[in-house]
Motif scaffolding. Structure first.
Motif, short mmCIF file in Angstrom:
data_model
loop_
_atom_site.label_atom_id
_atom_site.label_comp_id
_atom_site.label_asym_id
_atom_site.label_seq_id
_atom_site.Cartn_x
_atom_site.Cartn_y
_atom_site.Cartn_z
N ALA A 59 -16.84 1.50 10.68
CA ALA A 59 -17.00 0.18 11.31
C ALA A 59 -16.75 -0.93 10.29
N GLY A 60 -15.98 -1.93 10.72
CA GLY A 60 -15.69 -3.07 9.87
C GLY A 60 -14.37 -2.97 9.13
N VAL A 61 -13.80 -1.76 9.05
CA VAL A 61 -12.50 -1.60 8.39
C VAL A 61 -11.41 -1.91 9.41
N ARG A 62 -10.74 -3.04 9.24
CA ARG A 62 -9.71 -3.46 10.18
C ARG A 62 -8.30 -3.11 9.71
N HIS A 63 -8.15 -2.99 8.41
CA HIS A 63 -6.82 -2.69 7.85
C HIS A 63 -7.00 -1.93 6.54
N ILE A 64 -6.07 -1.01 6.25
CA ILE A 64 -6.12 -0.25 5.00
C ILE A 64 -4.85 -0.50 4.19
N VAL A 65 -5.03 -0.87 2.94
CA VAL A 65 -3.91 -0.93 1.99
C VAL A 65 -3.84 0.44 1.33
N ASP A 66 -2.79 1.18 1.67
CA ASP A 66 -2.66 2.57 1.26
C ASP A 66 -1.94 2.68 -0.07
N ARG A 67 -2.69 2.94 -1.12
CA ARG A 67 -2.11 3.21 -2.44
C ARG A 67 -2.43 4.64 -2.88
N LEU A 68 -2.69 5.49 -1.92
CA LEU A 68 -2.95 6.89 -2.21
C LEU A 68 -1.63 7.63 -2.44
N ARG A 69 -1.62 8.48 -3.42
CA ARG A 69 -0.46 9.29 -3.72
C ARG A 69 -0.87 10.76 -3.73
N VAL A 70 0.12 11.63 -3.72
CA VAL A 70 -0.12 13.07 -3.72
C VAL A 70 0.33 13.64 -5.06
N ALA A 71 -0.46 14.52 -5.63
CA ALA A 71 -0.08 15.16 -6.88
C ALA A 71 1.18 16.00 -6.66
N PRO A 72 2.26 15.73 -7.40
CA PRO A 72 3.50 16.47 -7.16
C PRO A 72 3.38 17.92 -7.56
N ALA A 123 17.44 5.34 1.87
CA ALA A 123 16.23 5.80 1.19
C ALA A 123 16.18 5.21 -0.21
N SER A 124 14.97 4.81 -0.62
CA SER A 124 14.73 4.37 -1.99
C SER A 124 13.65 5.26 -2.59
N VAL A 125 13.74 5.50 -3.88
CA VAL A 125 12.75 6.32 -4.58
C VAL A 125 12.24 5.54 -5.78
N ARG A 126 10.93 5.32 -5.83
CA ARG A 126 10.32 4.60 -6.93
C ARG A 126 9.06 5.35 -7.36
N GLU A 127 9.05 5.85 -8.58
CA GLU A 127 7.89 6.56 -9.14
C GLU A 127 7.42 7.67 -8.20
N GLY A 128 8.39 8.40 -7.65
CA GLY A 128 8.07 9.54 -6.79
C GLY A 128 7.76 9.20 -5.35
N VAL A 129 7.80 7.91 -4.99
CA VAL A 129 7.53 7.48 -3.61
C VAL A 129 8.86 7.24 -2.90
N VAL A 130 9.08 7.98 -1.81
CA VAL A 130 10.30 7.85 -1.02
C VAL A 130 10.06 6.89 0.13
N THR A 131 10.89 5.88 0.25
CA THR A 131 10.84 4.95 1.38
C THR A 131 12.10 5.13 2.20
N LEU A 132 11.93 5.55 3.44
CA LEU A 132 13.06 5.75 4.35
C LEU A 132 13.25 4.49 5.19
N ASP A 133 14.50 4.05 5.33
CA ASP A 133 14.77 2.91 6.20
C ASP A 133 16.09 3.13 6.93
N GLY A 134 16.36 2.26 7.87
CA GLY A 134 17.55 2.40 8.70
C GLY A 134 17.17 2.66 10.14
N VAL A 155 7.88 14.71 -4.89
CA VAL A 155 7.52 13.53 -4.08
C VAL A 155 6.01 13.31 -4.08
N ARG A 156 5.60 12.06 -4.28
CA ARG A 156 4.18 11.69 -4.31
C ARG A 156 3.75 10.96 -3.05
#
Length: 237
Positions: A59-72, A123-134, A155-156
Protein backbone atom coordinates in the motif's frame (compact mmCIF):
# COMPACT_ATOMS: atom_id res chain seq x y z
CA UNK A 1 2.20 5.01 6.01
CA UNK A 2 5.23 7.21 6.54
CA UNK A 3 8.25 6.81 4.26
CA UNK A 4 10.23 4.73 6.71
CA UNK A 5 7.27 2.48 7.41
CA UNK A 6 6.69 1.84 3.71
CA UNK A 7 10.32 0.88 3.15
CA UNK A 8 10.18 -1.45 6.15
CA UNK A 9 7.02 -3.16 4.88
CA UNK A 10 8.60 -3.67 1.45
CA UNK A 11 11.76 -5.03 3.05
CA UNK A 12 9.75 -7.51 5.12
CA UNK A 13 7.87 -8.66 2.02
CA UNK A 14 11.13 -9.24 0.18
CA UNK A 15 12.80 -10.93 3.15
CA UNK A 16 9.93 -13.41 3.30
CA UNK A 17 10.80 -14.73 -0.19
CA UNK A 18 13.50 -17.39 0.05
CA UNK A 19 14.08 -17.22 -3.69
CA UNK A 20 15.40 -13.67 -3.39
CA UNK A 21 18.18 -14.64 -0.94
CA UNK A 22 18.68 -11.08 0.26
CA UNK A 23 21.66 -12.10 2.36
CA UNK A 24 23.54 -12.91 -0.82
CA UNK A 25 21.74 -10.45 -3.11
CA UNK A 26 20.86 -7.30 -1.09
CA UNK A 27 18.37 -4.81 -2.48
CA UNK A 28 18.61 -1.09 -1.68
CA UNK A 29 15.27 0.67 -1.24
CA UNK A 30 14.34 4.36 -1.30
CA UNK A 31 10.81 5.77 -1.13
CA UNK A 32 9.56 9.29 -1.79
CA UNK A 33 6.05 10.55 -2.52
CA UNK A 34 4.72 7.17 -3.68
CA UNK A 35 7.79 6.33 -5.78
CA UNK A 36 9.85 3.31 -4.71
CA UNK A 37 13.37 2.92 -6.10
CA UNK A 38 14.79 -0.61 -6.04
CA UNK A 39 18.46 -1.24 -6.79
CA UNK A 40 20.60 -4.38 -6.58
CA UNK A 41 21.70 -7.53 -8.36
CA UNK A 42 19.48 -10.59 -7.95
CA UNK A 43 20.16 -14.22 -8.82
CA UNK A 44 17.91 -14.62 -11.86
CA UNK A 45 15.06 -13.12 -13.84
CA UNK A 46 12.48 -14.92 -11.70
CA UNK A 47 13.84 -13.32 -8.55
CA UNK A 48 13.78 -9.89 -10.20
CA UNK A 49 10.16 -10.19 -11.31
CA UNK A 50 9.12 -11.61 -7.93
CA UNK A 51 10.76 -8.70 -6.09
CA UNK A 52 8.98 -6.17 -8.29
CA UNK A 53 5.62 -7.91 -7.89
CA UNK A 54 5.91 -8.10 -4.09
CA UNK A 55 6.95 -4.45 -3.80
CA UNK A 56 4.18 -3.22 -6.11
CA UNK A 57 1.57 -4.88 -3.86
CA UNK A 58 2.51 -2.73 -0.84
CA UNK A 59 0.00 0.00 0.00
CA UNK A 60 1.22 3.46 -0.93
CA UNK A 61 3.62 2.33 -3.66
CA UNK A 62 2.30 4.01 -6.80
CA UNK A 63 5.35 3.68 -9.04
CA UNK A 64 8.61 1.69 -9.02
CA UNK A 65 11.93 2.87 -10.43
CA UNK A 66 13.44 -0.45 -11.46
CA UNK A 67 17.22 -0.54 -11.10
CA UNK A 68 17.33 -4.24 -10.33
CA UNK A 69 19.73 -6.32 -12.38
CA UNK A 70 20.36 -10.05 -12.70
CA UNK A 71 23.71 -11.66 -11.97
CA UNK A 72 25.03 -12.80 -15.38
CA UNK A 73 25.70 -16.48 -15.90
CA UNK A 74 28.89 -15.47 -17.70
CA UNK A 75 30.70 -12.16 -18.01
CA UNK A 76 30.40 -10.77 -21.54
CA UNK A 77 31.18 -7.43 -23.12
CA UNK A 78 28.37 -5.35 -24.56
CA UNK A 79 29.72 -6.03 -28.05
CA UNK A 80 29.61 -9.80 -27.43
CA UNK A 81 26.02 -9.55 -26.19
CA UNK A 82 25.05 -7.48 -29.22
CA UNK A 83 26.55 -10.03 -31.62
CA UNK A 84 24.84 -12.93 -29.85
CA UNK A 85 21.53 -11.09 -29.95
CA UNK A 86 21.90 -10.33 -33.66
CA UNK A 87 22.52 -14.01 -34.43
CA UNK A 88 19.59 -15.22 -32.31
CA UNK A 89 17.15 -12.74 -33.86
CA UNK A 90 18.22 -13.58 -37.40
CA UNK A 91 18.06 -17.35 -36.76
CA UNK A 92 14.52 -17.27 -35.32
CA UNK A 93 12.20 -18.22 -38.19
CA UNK A 94 9.24 -16.75 -36.30
CA UNK A 95 10.81 -13.28 -36.44
CA UNK A 96 11.18 -13.24 -40.21
CA UNK A 97 10.67 -10.99 -42.09
CA UNK A 98 10.58 -8.59 -39.09
CA UNK A 99 14.29 -9.04 -38.40
CA UNK A 100 16.34 -8.65 -41.56
CA UNK A 101 20.06 -8.30 -41.92
CA UNK A 102 21.29 -5.14 -43.57
CA UNK A 103 24.60 -3.44 -44.22
CA UNK A 104 26.44 -2.25 -41.12
CA UNK A 105 26.45 1.56 -40.86
CA UNK A 106 29.75 3.16 -41.82
CA UNK A 107 31.79 3.97 -38.75
CA UNK A 108 29.63 1.82 -36.47
CA UNK A 109 26.38 2.68 -34.66
CA UNK A 110 25.31 6.31 -34.65
CA UNK A 111 25.93 8.10 -31.32
CA UNK A 112 22.82 7.82 -29.16
CA UNK A 113 21.18 5.39 -31.58
CA UNK A 114 20.67 1.64 -31.33
CA UNK A 115 23.71 -0.63 -31.44
CA UNK A 116 21.81 -3.04 -33.63
CA UNK A 117 19.19 -2.52 -36.33
CA UNK A 118 17.56 -5.49 -38.05
CA UNK A 119 14.60 -4.51 -40.19
CA UNK A 120 12.08 -2.94 -37.82
CA UNK A 121 13.90 -4.23 -34.72
CA UNK A 122 16.47 -2.19 -32.84
CA UNK A 123 18.53 -2.99 -29.76
CA UNK A 124 21.01 -1.17 -27.54
CA UNK A 125 23.30 -2.80 -24.99
CA UNK A 126 24.72 -0.85 -22.06
CA UNK A 127 26.54 -2.56 -19.17
CA UNK A 128 24.76 -5.83 -19.90
CA UNK A 129 21.29 -4.27 -20.16
CA UNK A 130 19.52 -4.91 -23.48
CA UNK A 131 16.92 -2.36 -24.59
CA UNK A 132 14.72 -3.49 -27.46
CA UNK A 133 12.95 -0.89 -29.57
CA UNK A 134 11.15 -0.64 -32.88
CA UNK A 135 7.89 -2.13 -34.11
CA UNK A 136 6.64 -5.70 -34.47
CA UNK A 137 3.33 -7.02 -35.84
CA UNK A 138 2.27 -9.08 -32.81
CA UNK A 139 2.73 -9.67 -29.11
CA UNK A 140 4.19 -13.07 -30.01
CA UNK A 141 7.04 -11.35 -31.88
CA UNK A 142 7.62 -8.93 -28.98
CA UNK A 143 7.74 -11.73 -26.43
CA UNK A 144 9.98 -14.00 -28.47
CA UNK A 145 12.53 -11.23 -29.02
CA UNK A 146 12.58 -10.61 -25.27
CA UNK A 147 13.08 -14.29 -24.43
CA UNK A 148 15.97 -14.57 -26.89
CA UNK A 149 17.63 -11.55 -25.27
CA UNK A 150 17.26 -13.05 -21.80
CA UNK A 151 18.86 -16.30 -22.98
CA UNK A 152 22.22 -14.60 -23.60
CA UNK A 153 24.36 -15.55 -20.57
CA UNK A 154 25.92 -12.10 -20.12
CA UNK A 155 22.62 -10.18 -20.02
CA UNK A 156 21.77 -8.44 -16.74
CA UNK A 157 18.36 -7.04 -17.72
CA UNK A 158 16.03 -6.72 -20.70
CA UNK A 159 13.91 -3.61 -21.30
CA UNK A 160 11.36 -4.64 -23.91
CA UNK A 161 10.20 -1.43 -25.55
CA UNK A 162 9.00 -3.04 -28.79
CA UNK A 163 5.73 -1.53 -30.02
CA UNK A 164 3.04 -3.85 -31.38
CA UNK A 165 1.53 -2.36 -34.56
CA UNK A 166 -1.42 -2.55 -34.81
CA UNK A 167 -2.05 -2.95 -31.04
CA UNK A 168 -3.33 -6.32 -29.85
CA UNK A 169 -5.50 -7.32 -26.93
CA UNK A 170 -3.34 -9.17 -24.41
CA UNK A 171 -4.41 -11.89 -21.99
CA UNK A 172 -3.62 -15.20 -20.37
CA UNK A 173 -4.05 -17.21 -23.57
CA UNK A 174 -1.45 -15.05 -25.34
CA UNK A 175 0.99 -15.53 -22.45
CA UNK A 176 0.43 -19.29 -22.54
CA UNK A 177 1.17 -19.40 -26.26
CA UNK A 178 4.37 -17.39 -25.75
CA UNK A 179 5.59 -19.70 -22.98
CA UNK A 180 4.90 -22.75 -25.12
CA UNK A 181 6.92 -21.22 -27.95
CA UNK A 182 9.82 -20.48 -25.60
CA UNK A 183 9.81 -24.08 -24.39
CA UNK A 184 9.73 -25.37 -27.96
CA UNK A 185 12.76 -23.30 -28.91
CA UNK A 186 14.81 -24.25 -25.85
CA UNK A 187 17.13 -27.19 -26.70
CA UNK A 188 17.32 -28.10 -23.01
CA UNK A 189 13.57 -28.74 -22.77
CA UNK A 190 11.21 -31.38 -24.16
CA UNK A 191 8.24 -29.07 -24.70
CA UNK A 192 5.90 -32.00 -25.42
CA UNK A 193 6.39 -33.22 -21.84
CA UNK A 194 5.21 -29.96 -20.24
CA UNK A 195 1.69 -28.55 -20.06
CA UNK A 196 1.30 -24.78 -19.72
CA UNK A 197 -1.62 -22.78 -18.35
CA UNK A 198 -1.95 -19.16 -17.25
CA UNK A 199 -4.31 -17.38 -14.90
CA UNK A 200 -3.95 -13.74 -13.96
CA UNK A 201 -0.49 -13.62 -15.62
CA UNK A 202 0.70 -16.44 -13.34
CA UNK A 203 1.97 -19.41 -15.37
CA UNK A 204 1.61 -22.99 -14.15
CA UNK A 205 3.87 -25.70 -15.55
CA UNK A 206 2.93 -29.38 -15.19
CA UNK A 207 4.45 -32.59 -16.47
CA UNK A 208 7.46 -34.81 -15.98
CA UNK A 209 11.01 -34.29 -17.23
CA UNK A 210 14.29 -36.17 -17.24
CA UNK A 211 16.36 -34.09 -14.83
CA UNK A 212 16.47 -31.03 -12.59
CA UNK A 213 18.35 -29.04 -15.26
CA UNK A 214 15.40 -29.43 -17.64
CA UNK A 215 12.90 -28.57 -14.91
CA UNK A 216 14.81 -25.40 -14.00
CA UNK A 217 15.21 -24.43 -17.67
CA UNK A 218 11.46 -24.67 -18.24
CA UNK A 219 10.75 -22.42 -15.27
CA UNK A 220 13.35 -19.88 -16.38
CA UNK A 221 11.87 -19.83 -19.88
CA UNK A 222 8.47 -18.97 -18.42
CA UNK A 223 9.89 -16.16 -16.29
CA UNK A 224 11.64 -14.70 -19.36
CA UNK A 225 8.32 -14.10 -21.12
CA UNK A 226 7.18 -10.47 -21.11
CA UNK A 227 4.05 -10.00 -18.99
CA UNK A 228 4.53 -13.03 -16.72
CA UNK A 229 4.10 -12.05 -13.05
CA UNK A 230 4.56 -15.46 -11.47
CA UNK A 231 5.45 -19.08 -12.20
CA UNK A 232 4.21 -22.20 -10.41
CA UNK A 233 6.55 -25.02 -11.32
CA UNK A 234 4.70 -28.30 -10.71
CA UNK A 235 6.87 -30.24 -13.14
CA UNK A 236 8.13 -33.52 -11.68
CA UNK A 237 11.31 -35.39 -12.44
Amino acid sequence: MRTGETVEVVRRRLSGEARLDLGRHPVALAFDDGVLTMEGELGDVGAKKLALERAAAVAGVRHIVDRLRVAPARRMTDAEIRDHLRDLLLEAAELQPVARAGPAPAGGPAPGGPDLRLGSLGASVREGVVTLDGAVPSLAHKRLAGVLAWWIPGVRDVVNGLEVVPPEQDGDDEITDAVRLALEKDPLVDADAIAVSTRGAVVTLRGAVRCEIERAAAERDAWCVFGVDGVRNLVER
